[in-house]
Design a protein around this motif. Sequence first.
Motif, mmCIF file in Angstrom:
data_model
loop_
_atom_site.group_PDB
_atom_site.id
_atom_site.type_symbol
_atom_site.label_atom_id
_atom_site.label_comp_id
_atom_site.label_asym_id
_atom_site.label_seq_id
_atom_site.Cartn_x
_atom_site.Cartn_y
_atom_site.Cartn_z
ATOM 1 N N ALA A 25 0.537 -0.904 0.498
ATOM 2 C CA ALA A 25 0.090 0.004 -0.173
ATOM 3 C C ALA A 25 1.091 0.897 -0.168
ATOM 4 N N HIS A 26 0.421 2.037 -0.970
ATOM 5 C CA HIS A 26 0.683 3.841 -1.509
ATOM 6 C C HIS A 26 -0.101 4.541 -1.385
ATOM 7 N N VAL A 27 0.657 5.730 -1.288
ATOM 8 C CA VAL A 27 -0.205 7.270 -1.506
ATOM 9 C C VAL A 27 0.786 7.817 -3.265
ATOM 10 N N GLU A 28 0.557 8.098 -3.966
ATOM 11 C CA GLU A 28 0.483 8.781 -5.228
ATOM 12 C C GLU A 28 -0.345 9.911 -5.331
ATOM 13 N N ARG A 29 0.563 10.939 -6.157
ATOM 14 C CA ARG A 29 0.000 12.510 -6.133
ATOM 15 C C ARG A 29 0.736 12.490 -7.036
ATOM 16 N N ALA A 98 5.415 9.692 -4.352
ATOM 17 C CA ALA A 98 4.332 8.426 -3.731
ATOM 18 C C ALA A 98 5.758 8.675 -2.255
ATOM 19 N N ILE A 99 4.841 7.449 -1.173
ATOM 20 C CA ILE A 99 5.094 7.374 0.204
ATOM 21 C C ILE A 99 4.370 6.207 0.488
ATOM 22 N N ALA A 100 5.093 5.132 1.146
ATOM 23 C CA ALA A 100 5.031 4.231 1.815
ATOM 24 C C ALA A 100 3.276 4.365 2.522
ATOM 25 N N ARG A 101 2.086 3.655 2.780
ATOM 26 C CA ARG A 101 1.751 4.080 3.431
ATOM 27 C C ARG A 101 2.065 3.080 4.718
ATOM 28 N N GLY A 102 1.594 3.841 6.272
ATOM 29 C CA GLY A 102 1.572 2.881 7.284
ATOM 30 C C GLY A 102 3.053 3.816 8.480
ATOM 31 N N ARG A 103 2.845 2.806 9.479
ATOM 32 C CA ARG A 103 4.226 3.432 9.982
ATOM 33 C C ARG A 103 6.224 2.805 9.769
#
Length: 106
Positions: A25-29, A98-103
């Motif tokens: 899981a990751h967030v990208e923009r 982008a950056i990975a989700r979570g801790r």
Amino acid sequence: MEQIIAQLDRLVPVHKVVDLTVQGAHVERELALVKVVGTGEQRIEALRLAEVYRARVVDATVSSFVFEVTGSIEKIDKFTELMAEVGLVEVARTGIAAIARGREAA
């Protein structure tokens, strides 16, 4: 993908390259600056579209706007497609960040 990672690793100041699609899981923009020129009804329509797409006006003159829009590639593609109908003259895009989700850190 390996070739892309190898090429990016050689760039300065790239410190690390991680394939987030493999990690999970990751967030990208992406960010785009969109210049639109027009008067009258075209100007009003450009502002309406910007509101729908949550684009911010970062510069305005009596005949042009520069909008800042962030989001998915598809969102930015659609925004620029619609702006082409009301006076799009220039687009500058950053590419995906982008950056990975979570801790955990990448």
